[in-house]
Design a protein around this motif. Sequence first.
Motif, PDB file in Angstrom:
ATOM      1  N   GLU A 153     -20.058 -31.908 -29.158  1.00 43.72           N
ATOM      2  CA  GLU A 153     -21.029 -30.972 -29.720  1.00 43.72           C
ATOM      3  C   GLU A 153     -21.165 -29.724 -28.859  1.00 43.72           C
ATOM      4  OE1 GLU A 153     -24.146 -33.827 -32.122  1.00 43.72           O
ATOM      5  OE2 GLU A 153     -24.333 -33.672 -29.958  1.00 43.72           O
ATOM      6  N   VAL A 154     -21.144 -29.915 -27.542  1.00 41.92           N
ATOM      7  CA  VAL A 154     -21.208 -28.761 -26.634  1.00 41.92           C
ATOM      8  C   VAL A 154     -20.001 -27.862 -26.862  1.00 41.92           C
ATOM      9  CG1 VAL A 154     -21.141 -28.029 -24.223  1.00 41.92           C
ATOM     10  CG2 VAL A 154     -22.578 -29.955 -24.894  1.00 41.92           C
ATOM     11  N   TYR A 155     -18.832 -28.469 -26.975  1.00 41.49           N
ATOM     12  CA  TYR A 155     -17.611 -27.682 -27.222  1.00 41.49           C
ATOM     13  C   TYR A 155     -17.707 -26.952 -28.557  1.00 41.49           C
ATOM     14  CZ  TYR A 155     -12.750 -26.474 -28.085  1.00 41.49           C
ATOM     15  OH  TYR A 155     -11.608 -25.768 -28.364  1.00 41.49           O
ATOM     16  N   ALA A 156     -18.167 -27.643 -29.602  1.00 41.12           N
ATOM     17  CA  ALA A 156     -18.265 -27.014 -30.920  1.00 41.12           C
ATOM     18  C   ALA A 156     -19.245 -25.849 -30.904  1.00 41.12           C
ATOM     19  CB  ALA A 156     -18.683 -28.048 -31.959  1.00 41.12           C
ATOM     20  N   ALA A 157     -20.392 -26.047 -30.223  1.00 38.41           N
ATOM     21  CA  ALA A 157     -21.361 -24.954 -30.111  1.00 38.41           C
ATOM     22  C   ALA A 157     -20.771 -23.791 -29.331  1.00 38.41           C
ATOM     23  CB  ALA A 157     -22.635 -25.454 -29.435  1.00 38.41           C
ATOM     24  N   GLY A 158     -20.005 -24.119 -28.281  1.00 36.71           N
ATOM     25  CA  GLY A 158     -19.360 -23.072 -27.495  1.00 36.71           C
ATOM     26  C   GLY A 158     -18.353 -22.282 -28.295  1.00 36.71           C
ATOM     27  N   MET A 159     -17.577 -22.959 -29.120  1.00 36.19           N
ATOM     28  CA  MET A 159     -16.592 -22.262 -29.938  1.00 36.19           C
ATOM     29  C   MET A 159     -17.275 -21.346 -30.950  1.00 36.19           C
ATOM     30  SD  MET A 159     -13.475 -21.527 -30.517  1.00 36.19           S
ATOM     31  CE  MET A 159     -12.438 -22.745 -29.682  1.00 36.19           C
TER      32      MET A 159
END
Length: 388
Positions: free
Chosen positions: A263-269
Amino acid sequence: MIALAPVDFGGPANGPLLLVGPSLGTSAATLWSGVAERLTQRVRVVGWDLPGHGAGAPSEPFTVADLAAAVLALADGLGVERFHYAGDSVGGCVGLQLLLDAPQRVASATVLCTGAVIGTPDGWRERAATVRTGGTETMLAGAAQRWFAPGLTDRRPGVSAALFDALRHADAESYARTCEALAGFDVTGRLADIVAPVLAVAGADDAATPPESLQRIASGVKDGRIVVLDGVGHLAPAEAPDRVARLIGEHVGVSAEPITTAEVYAAGMTVRREVLGDAHVDRAVAATTDLTEDFQHMITEYAWGTIWTRPGLDRRSRSLVTLTALVARGHHEELAMHLRAARRNGLTNDEIKELLMQTAIYCGVPDANTAFRIAADVLSDYDGGAPS
């Protein structure tokens, strides 16, 4: 009775239901997708389209109370008795009507960029007549000024283009009937009857329903509070999806913050694309190799997903900090990239010029001289030209 077209954004089947309503001339998909993306890990989000807008079919004349009854029917069709609600502009008016007509059904309401009354009856009737004569194309010329904070179309061109397209393809008669519904809507004298928790969200740059309009709602209901979003106009869910999702999540009682690494990665993208632009990120992704893949993942997760998503500073401020650090460290390639990002985040060429003047004092004249040269090249493509 009106049958509303649902737009199911997904989410856990056993999670709380959040129904989201659109603004005049928009569709649920164009207005609410960004917010829904941030909430559907924990909340089932379902939008609805106005008659003749998005997936909605044209209908006979209707009132705001008719729309509220149709939202209740939509919830019934989903098998849910009690739900949370969020709506922008006319969607917010529907939320207030729901709180008056079926208070036992609404667990909480977030009303954005709206009012207990909006505009004047004559003004809405004049707009209806204009659209009936010339179509929704007549509304396009002033749409950016009515809808967005200054610079939004430059910062998020894809979002604004999708919203303009939704307006262009809205059925003119249905648009006019929505104007007439707003002409007949005024619940100012009934706000004290609303007892469910109400979060009123205003855009600081919203001319149509300024913060005072939301303050009257928050002050008039039994349990209300107001939040004013800087740098936001009339379509807060599209202009500031991260902030709006966080506020709605808190009001509903769930977190809109990512909790897993994925989720952190998706939010970052998501943030990376919003700040740097799809074209830049697509090039970076396409150029990824086995050697650089882990590094690119780390940057997206930690820089964009952990730091750039923090609520303590807005993106304009983060751009100012980032530009200063890059000048000080002499990272010229990154400086060029973040000059473009700064423009997407709302900084003007004059503001960037002032920042570079400041760096001449605190980072050194040679560093600032190089930064001005890079800025002159990068910013020449933007309105206002390069810093002088």
